[in-house]
Design an enzyme around this catalytic site. Structure first.
Site, PDB file in Angstrom:
ATOM      1  N   CYS A  20      -4.522  -9.035  -3.851  1.00  0.00           N
ATOM      2  CA  CYS A  20      -3.509  -8.008  -4.125  1.00  0.00           C
ATOM      3  C   CYS A  20      -3.241  -7.173  -2.869  1.00  0.00           C
ATOM      4  CB  CYS A  20      -3.986  -7.101  -5.260  1.00  0.00           C
ATOM      5  SG  CYS A  20      -2.975  -5.631  -5.471  1.00  0.00           S
ATOM      6  N   LYS A  47      -9.651  -8.705 -18.370  1.00  0.00           N
ATOM      7  CA  LYS A  47      -9.984  -7.346 -17.924  1.00  0.00           C
ATOM      8  C   LYS A  47     -11.131  -6.763 -18.744  1.00  0.00           C
ATOM      9  CE  LYS A  47      -5.180  -6.724 -16.718  1.00  0.00           C
ATOM     10  NZ  LYS A  47      -3.916  -6.658 -17.434  1.00  0.00           N
ATOM     11  N   VAL A  60      -3.938  -2.722 -10.937  1.00  0.00           N
ATOM     12  CA  VAL A  60      -4.762  -2.337  -9.789  1.00  0.00           C
ATOM     13  C   VAL A  60      -3.817  -2.093  -8.603  1.00  0.00           C
ATOM     14  CG1 VAL A  60      -6.870  -3.540 -10.479  1.00  0.00           C
ATOM     15  CG2 VAL A  60      -5.127  -4.794  -9.211  1.00  0.00           C
ATOM     16  N   SER A  73      -0.551   2.629  -5.575  1.00  0.00           N
ATOM     17  CA  SER A  73      -1.075   2.696  -4.200  1.00  0.00           C
ATOM     18  C   SER A  73      -0.428   3.819  -3.390  1.00  0.00           C
ATOM     19  CB  SER A  73      -0.926   1.349  -3.478  1.00  0.00           C
ATOM     20  OG  SER A  73       0.430   0.980  -3.375  1.00  0.00           O
ATOM     21  N   HIS A 159       0.332 -11.969   3.585  1.00  0.00           N
ATOM     22  CA  HIS A 159       0.822 -12.794   2.473  1.00  0.00           C
ATOM     23  C   HIS A 159       2.002 -13.644   2.925  1.00  0.00           C
ATOM     24  CE1 HIS A 159      -1.173 -11.453  -1.404  1.00  0.00           C
ATOM     25  NE2 HIS A 159      -1.798 -10.787  -0.463  1.00  0.00           N
TER      26      HIS A 159
END
Length: 214
Positions: A20, A47, A60, A73, A159
């Site tokens: 992630c 989870k 998350v 974030s 990524h």
């Protein structure tokens, strides 16, 4: 006392750090500020109950500040900057959105099945803009010193490199020398080495369903 943070576990390998980019952004921020933390690896396909209880959205990263769990974030990075101001990772407001369109353009190109739909050019346009910015202001977005915008871009560029290399055999053009140097510099930082997905194939596994179902 170490801060508790929940991040994505690798797909199919719940004991390994996953792929992630938003989780990694937060981990990079903690590492660069030398803030001690304790990681909870969350298997997003299964989870844990306690995680869903404190975080019904199930997303998350998730971090615990003053007995409260906080998600998103952007919010988390802002709070870390507030609580741990040294070393400062603030990016001047005029540079805060540099490179911000690269990730959505990368996703568009990655999912594209039509070579002539303009998605590759849209990504190249954004990378060219980053190249011009770094040429003028580099080596990092805000000059000599790494800042929050770099820590947001680093996982996304990783990524891009891994996923486009795997699914499209595509690489950032060699002519974008400043972008290449920038990526090399970010990926070789100790903070990045410690927080990147445990294996490149976890990045590939993470994107595979999105590519195959596009």
């Amino acid at each position: 006392m170490a801060i508790e943070i929940c991040v994505k576990a690798a797909t199919g390998a719940p004991d390994d750090l996953g792929d992630c980019p938003f989780s990694q952004r937060v981990l990079l921020t903690l590492e660069e500020k030398k803030v001690p933390y304790k990681t909870h690896l969350i298997n997003l396909d299964n989870k844990p109950e306690w995680f869903v209880e404190v975080n019904p959205d199930g997303k998350v990263p998730l971090i615990k500040f003053d007995e409260k769990w906080v998600s998103d974030s952007d919010v988390i990075v802002g709070l870390i900057e507030e609580k741990y101001p040294e070393p400062s990772l603030s990016t001047p407001s005029e540079f805060a959105s540099v490179g911000s369109k690269i990730f959505p353009k990368f996703v568009g190109f990655l999912k594209s099945k039509d070579e002539k739909d303009g998605t590759e050019q849209a990504l190249l346009d954004e990378l060219n803009e980053l190249e011009e910015h770094l040429k003028k202001n580099g080596p990092y977005v805000n000059g000599e010193k790494i800042s929050a915008v770099d820590l947001s871009l680093a996982p996304k560029l990783y990524h891009l490199k891994v996923a486009l290399g795997h699914f499209k055999k595509w690489t950032v053009p060699e002519s974008l020398t400043h972008v290449h140097d920038y990526m090399k510099s970010l990926f070789s930082r100790e903070s990045f080495e410690k927080t990147k997905p445990a294996k490149e194939e976890y990045v590939v596994a993470g994107w595979a369903p999105k590519v195959n179902n596009a």
